[in-house]
Design a protein around this motif. Structure first.
Motif, PDB file in Angstrom:
ATOM      1  N   TYR A  35      12.257-106.760 -63.293  1.00  0.00           N
ATOM      2  CA  TYR A  35      12.814-106.030 -64.477  1.00  0.00           C
ATOM      3  C   TYR A  35      13.251-107.220 -65.088  1.00  0.00           C
ATOM      4  N   PHE A  45      11.756-101.992 -66.986  1.00  0.00           N
ATOM      5  CA  PHE A  45      10.853-102.303 -65.986  1.00  0.00           C
ATOM      6  C   PHE A  45       9.822-102.946 -66.492  1.00  0.00           C
ATOM      7  N   ASN A  56       2.318-100.482 -60.873  1.00  0.00           N
ATOM      8  CA  ASN A  56       3.045 -99.826 -62.012  1.00  0.00           C
ATOM      9  C   ASN A  56       3.292-100.895 -62.882  1.00  0.00           C
ATOM     10  N   GLY A  97       8.392 -99.318 -51.849  1.00  0.00           N
ATOM     11  CA  GLY A  97       8.853 -99.217 -53.096  1.00  0.00           C
ATOM     12  C   GLY A  97       9.644 -97.938 -53.519  1.00  0.00           C
TER      13      GLY A  97
ATOM     14  N   LEU B  33      19.951 -92.976 -57.693  1.00  0.00           N
ATOM     15  CA  LEU B  33      20.788 -94.191 -57.138  1.00  0.00           C
ATOM     16  C   LEU B  33      21.802 -94.747 -58.033  1.00  0.00           C
ATOM     17  N   LEU B  92      14.517 -91.868 -60.127  1.00  0.00           N
ATOM     18  CA  LEU B  92      13.246 -92.046 -59.563  1.00  0.00           C
ATOM     19  C   LEU B  92      12.264 -90.868 -59.425  1.00  0.00           C
ATOM     20  N   TYR B  99       6.343 -95.570 -58.225  1.00  0.00           N
ATOM     21  CA  TYR B  99       7.587 -95.988 -57.711  1.00  0.00           C
ATOM     22  C   TYR B  99       8.519 -96.486 -58.713  1.00  0.00           C
ATOM     23  N   LYS B 100       8.357 -96.252 -59.966  1.00  0.00           N
ATOM     24  CA  LYS B 100       9.173 -96.779 -61.126  1.00  0.00           C
ATOM     25  C   LYS B 100      10.706 -96.470 -61.199  1.00  0.00           C
ATOM     26  N   LEU B 101      11.812 -97.279 -61.038  1.00  0.00           N
ATOM     27  CA  LEU B 101      13.036 -96.705 -61.412  1.00  0.00           C
ATOM     28  C   LEU B 101      13.228 -96.828 -62.828  1.00  0.00           C
TER      29      LEU B 101
END
Lengths: 112, 113
Positions: A35, A45, A56, A97, B33, B92, B99-101
């Protein structure tokens, strides 16, 4: 157990140079995410790796790249640095993940 | 892309007061989260929420996963000086290999002793 380790903690570069940052995840964690944190944009991200594969990718230009090694350690590289690349770069690891990310202390990059 | 609106941006309170902050999204998430970041450190996970309507506590912290799955709040009771820091919410959607926050922009909390 040891946490996420990032090196170097601080670095200063000039425009046009390139930089490589390193991240060692928590033992047993196979997912590593990167990040970029800036005061104006918050946490953005960059990309996520799992078992040496990029799963990703965020909306950053191709100057930003990364890789993951067989021991789950990861590196990210920024080429042709610009002033706007000055930021705190955070690495985070997790087992799969799936949300519970554990962050390192970050690498603070200053581009002059 | 997905965006989280976190509010307030900053809070200045007296020690002992309760604090409330929240996050809203135009998209639904299946996990919420909350993280806290101290100066010079990386964010640390405080609470994870996995089910709509879920209310979870961690000491003086309480967080809830909104019923609509588009919002979450964090409460801190009886604040103390070490609560100072930036609090981030994150959402998420873990579908397939995604799995990208997505993080909110943070709430800066200052506690006056």
């Amino acid at each position: 157990k040891a946490g996420v380790t990032q090196t170097p903690r601080y670095l200063i570069k000039t425009r046009g140079q390139q930089v490589t940052l390193s991240c060692s995840p928590i033992s047993g964690h196979r997912s590593v995410s990167w990040y970029q944190q800036t005061p104006g944009q918050g946490l953005q991200f960059l990309f996520e790796y799992f078992s040496e594969t990029q799963r990703n990718k965020g909306n950053f230009p191709g100057r930003f790249s990364g890789r993951q090694f067989s021991n789950s350690r990861s590196e990210m590289n920024v080429s042709t640095l610009e002033l706007g690349d000055s930021a705190l770069y955070l690495c985070a690891s997790s087992r799969l993940g799936a949300g519970e990310l554990f962050f390192g202390e970050g690498s603070r990059l200053t581009v002059l | 892309g997905q965006q989280l609106n976190q509010s307030p941006q900053s809070m200045f309170i007296q020690e002992g007061e309760d604090v409330s902050m929240n996050c809203t999204s135009s998209s639904i998430f299946n996990t919420w989260l909350w993280y806290k970041q101290d100066p010079g450190e990386g964010p640390v996970l405080l609470i994870a929420l996995y089910k709509a309507g879920e209310l979870t506590s961690n000491g003086r912290l309480t967080a809830q996963f909104g019923i609509t799955r588009k919002d979450s709040f964090l409460n801190i009771s009886a604040s103390i000086p070490s609560d100072v820091g930036i609090y981030f919410c994150a959402g998420l959607n873990s579908g397939g290999s995604n799995y990208k926050l997505t993080f909110g922009k943070g709430t800066l909390l200052t506690v006056n002793p």
